[in-house]
Design a protein around this motif. Structure first.
Motif, PDB file in Angstrom:
ATOM      1  N   PHE A 104       0.702  -1.235  -0.117  1.00 28.61           N
ATOM      2  CA  PHE A 104       0.396   0.148  -0.251  1.00 28.61           C
ATOM      3  C   PHE A 104       0.697   1.229  -0.315  1.00 28.61           C
ATOM      4  N   THR A 105       2.255   1.005   0.431  1.00 32.19           N
ATOM      5  CA  THR A 105       2.528   1.964   0.552  1.00 32.19           C
ATOM      6  C   THR A 105       3.643   2.442  -0.374  1.00 32.19           C
ATOM      7  N   GLU A 106       3.894   1.629  -0.692  1.00 31.11           N
ATOM      8  CA  GLU A 106       4.523   1.828  -2.183  1.00 31.11           C
ATOM      9  C   GLU A 106       4.095   2.660  -3.236  1.00 31.11           C
ATOM     10  N   ASN A 107       2.627   3.254  -3.171  1.00 34.91           N
ATOM     11  CA  ASN A 107       1.698   3.779  -3.855  1.00 34.91           C
ATOM     12  C   ASN A 107       0.795   5.124  -3.902  1.00 34.91           C
ATOM     13  N   PHE A 108       2.082   5.962  -2.818  1.00 35.50           N
ATOM     14  CA  PHE A 108       1.954   6.970  -2.656  1.00 35.50           C
ATOM     15  C   PHE A 108       2.956   8.059  -3.895  1.00 35.50           C
ATOM     16  N   SER A 174       4.139   6.361  18.729  1.00 34.18           N
ATOM     17  CA  SER A 174       3.864   6.130  17.478  1.00 34.18           C
ATOM     18  C   SER A 174       3.209   6.429  16.697  1.00 34.18           C
ATOM     19  N   PHE A 175       2.899   7.292  16.769  1.00 37.34           N
ATOM     20  CA  PHE A 175       2.455   8.486  15.074  1.00 37.34           C
ATOM     21  C   PHE A 175       4.461   8.705  15.008  1.00 37.34           C
ATOM     22  N   MET A 176       5.019   9.244  15.415  1.00 41.70           N
ATOM     23  CA  MET A 176       6.100   9.952  15.206  1.00 41.70           C
ATOM     24  C   MET A 176       6.700   8.530  14.277  1.00 41.70           C
ATOM     25  N   LEU A 177       7.200   7.442  14.851  1.00 35.81           N
ATOM     26  CA  LEU A 177       7.181   5.636  14.030  1.00 35.81           C
ATOM     27  C   LEU A 177       6.280   5.758  13.053  1.00 35.81           C
ATOM     28  N   ALA A 178       5.297   6.222  12.838  1.00 39.25           N
ATOM     29  CA  ALA A 178       4.647   5.840  11.327  1.00 39.25           C
ATOM     30  C   ALA A 178       4.917   6.463  10.096  1.00 39.25           C
ATOM     31  N   ALA A 183       7.601   7.742   4.794  1.00 36.29           N
ATOM     32  CA  ALA A 183       8.585   8.180   4.459  1.00 36.29           C
ATOM     33  C   ALA A 183       9.505   7.408   4.195  1.00 36.29           C
ATOM     34  N   ALA A 184       9.917   6.145   4.590  1.00 40.33           N
ATOM     35  CA  ALA A 184      11.305   5.509   4.396  1.00 40.33           C
ATOM     36  C   ALA A 184      11.262   4.789   3.171  1.00 40.33           C
ATOM     37  N   ILE A 185       9.360   4.125   2.897  1.00 45.96           N
ATOM     38  CA  ILE A 185       9.112   4.145   2.183  1.00 45.96           C
ATOM     39  C   ILE A 185       8.533   4.438   1.621  1.00 45.96           C
ATOM     40  N   THR A 186       8.576   5.060   1.168  1.00 40.57           N
ATOM     41  CA  THR A 186       8.452   6.097  -0.593  1.00 40.57           C
ATOM     42  C   THR A 186       9.347   6.756  -0.977  1.00 40.57           C
ATOM     43  N   LEU A 187      10.839   6.998   0.253  1.00 38.40           N
ATOM     44  CA  LEU A 187      12.086   7.379  -0.626  1.00 38.40           C
ATOM     45  C   LEU A 187      12.774   6.087  -1.258  1.00 38.40           C
ATOM     46  N   MET A 188      12.501   4.664  -1.072  1.00 42.27           N
ATOM     47  CA  MET A 188      12.887   4.004  -1.132  1.00 42.27           C
ATOM     48  C   MET A 188      12.422   3.730  -2.700  1.00 42.27           C
ATOM     49  N   THR A 189      11.190   3.958  -2.980  1.00 44.73           N
ATOM     50  CA  THR A 189      10.409   4.005  -4.356  1.00 44.73           C
ATOM     51  C   THR A 189      11.446   4.236  -5.156  1.00 44.73           C
ATOM     52  N   TRP A 190      11.232   5.391  -4.406  1.00 43.66           N
ATOM     53  CA  TRP A 190      12.112   6.890  -5.914  1.00 43.66           C
ATOM     54  C   TRP A 190      13.520   6.710  -5.727  1.00 43.66           C
ATOM     55  N   MET A 191      14.207   5.696  -4.970  1.00 34.64           N
ATOM     56  CA  MET A 191      15.904   5.575  -5.236  1.00 34.64           C
ATOM     57  C   MET A 191      15.864   4.363  -6.213  1.00 34.64           C
ATOM     58  N   VAL A 192      14.684   3.281  -6.059  1.00 38.23           N
ATOM     59  CA  VAL A 192      14.538   2.065  -6.868  1.00 38.23           C
ATOM     60  C   VAL A 192      14.093   2.821  -8.511  1.00 38.23           C
ATOM     61  N   ARG A 193      13.124   3.888  -8.595  1.00 38.15           N
ATOM     62  CA  ARG A 193      12.951   4.928  -9.489  1.00 38.15           C
ATOM     63  C   ARG A 193      14.766   5.189 -10.477  1.00 38.15           C
ATOM     64  N   ASN A 194      15.128   5.742  -9.456  1.00 38.92           N
ATOM     65  CA  ASN A 194      16.167   6.330  -9.943  1.00 38.92           C
ATOM     66  C   ASN A 194      17.291   5.359 -10.634  1.00 38.92           C
ATOM     67  N   GLY A 257       4.029  11.094   6.046  1.00 37.41           N
ATOM     68  CA  GLY A 257       5.634  10.802   6.088  1.00 37.41           C
ATOM     69  C   GLY A 257       5.470  10.614   4.204  1.00 37.41           C
ATOM     70  N   GLY A 258       5.103   9.356   3.861  1.00 34.30           N
ATOM     71  CA  GLY A 258       4.797   9.371   2.299  1.00 34.30           C
ATOM     72  C   GLY A 258       4.270  10.334   1.416  1.00 34.30           C
ATOM     73  N   LEU A 259       3.329  10.766   1.945  1.00 30.36           N
ATOM     74  CA  LEU A 259       3.129  12.186   1.311  1.00 30.36           C
ATOM     75  C   LEU A 259       3.127  13.383   0.918  1.00 30.36           C
ATOM     76  N   GLY A 260       3.097  13.570   3.211  1.00 28.91           N
ATOM     77  CA  GLY A 260       3.317  14.808   2.667  1.00 28.91           C
ATOM     78  C   GLY A 260       5.136  15.292   2.877  1.00 28.91           C
ATOM     79  N   LEU A 261       5.923  14.561   2.575  1.00 29.99           N
ATOM     80  CA  LEU A 261       7.177  14.565   3.232  1.00 29.99           C
ATOM     81  C   LEU A 261       7.940  14.251   1.618  1.00 29.99           C
TER      82      LEU A 261
END
Length: 299
Positions: A104-108, A174-178, A183-194, A257-261
């Protein structure tokens, strides 16, 4: 006059070559725009898939992460080390990447670029999010049940992990960990694309899988599988209603984290002019398709 005619031409040609810094900036912008364009096209493919393909892809991702959680629980049970458990957890993310399943979080980031450039609708994005989210959880529940039946020795560590998640409850921690997990998974997605090579893509996947697993970030699918495992072996003091509250809280943090950051900052980095050009291209293509449907003889 003769002397003037014989005089050499001392005109100095102006060097119009841009400074090195400007050239490097132009090259980086070109690479960034090309990566953005690839994300737009990939997102269009994800958003326009048949519903069966979408649901199967999401369900497989739940199974993949479940195997990562199995590895994490086993290694922590055998060694008592969260670091080694986090390293083992990367198996799940390697499986997701090589098996082309989707969390789910890879689709941000990727599908959002497609919607921003108007090559897809918000309705299609909602369909993708809802489909991957529910099937991630369904696949995760199934694999958690199978693991707990197959490996009774892992019951104590599964209950311990579930209680640790419940202990944080609906707290700021708990919220900050979320937020960090999204943010981590979305950043991973961007790095994989590049990444230009498969080795580079795997390094990105393993690195962020390790961070997520070893630091016990609050990723909605990962914590859900851990809680499912604990609940299925009689985790005390909480139930599925508690899981629903905690997972909903995690979703909000993951999306922030994924969308807002990451996603928002990447869009700013690409810049409005390039995004507007992509929008005009999409509108031109749509207009051409419409004219062909209404007056096909024009072609």
């Amino acid at each position: 006059d003769d002397d003037m005619a014989a005089a050499p031409d001392l005109t100095v040609e102006e060097d119009v070559t841009p400074p090195r810094g400007e050239r490097l900036h132009a090259e980086e912008s070109g690479e960034l725009n090309a990566s953005f364009d690839r994300s737009v096209e990939e997102g269009a493919g994800r958003l326009n898939r048949p519903i069966g393909n979408l649901l199967a892809t999401g369900f497989m991702a739940g199974l993949d992460v479940g195997f990562g959680v199995l590895a994490l629980l086993f290694v922590e049970h055998e060694t008592g080390s969260p670091v080694l458990g986090g390293l083992a957890f990367t198996i799940g993310f390697i499986a997701i990447h090589l098996g082309r399943s989707e969390l789910f979080t890879e689709n941000f980031l990727v599908p959002v670029t497609t919607v921003i450039t108007r090559k897809a609708s918000i309705r299609q994005l909602g369909r993708l999010w809802a489909g991957t989210y529910t099937t991630n959880l369904a696949g995760g529940w199934l694999i958690a049940a199978m693991v707990m039946i197959a490996y009774p020795d892992l019951h104590p560590i599964a209950m311990e992990r579930g209680e640790a998640i419940m202990g944080r409850a609906l707290s700021l921690e708990s919220f900050m960990l979320a937020v960090l997990a999204g943010a981590a998974i979305t950043l991973m997605t961007w790095m994989v694309r590049n990444a230009e090579t498969e080795g580079g893509r795997l390094v990105s996947v393993i690195a962020f899988g390790f961070i997520l697993g070893s630091t016990h970030m609050n990723h909605v699918v990962v914590i859900s599988i851990k809680m499912f495992a604990a609940l299925q072996v009689g985790g005390t003091g909480y139930g599925y209603w508690d899981w629903l509250q905690l997972s909903s809280y995690a979703v909000l943090g993951n999306m922030l984290g994924g969308l807002g950051l990451v996603t928002l900052l990447r869009l700013v980095q690409v810049g409005r002019p390039h995004i507007e050009r992509r929008r005009r291209t999409a509108m031109t293509i749509k207009g051409s398709d419409y004219r062909r449907r209404i007056r096909p003889d024009e072609d």
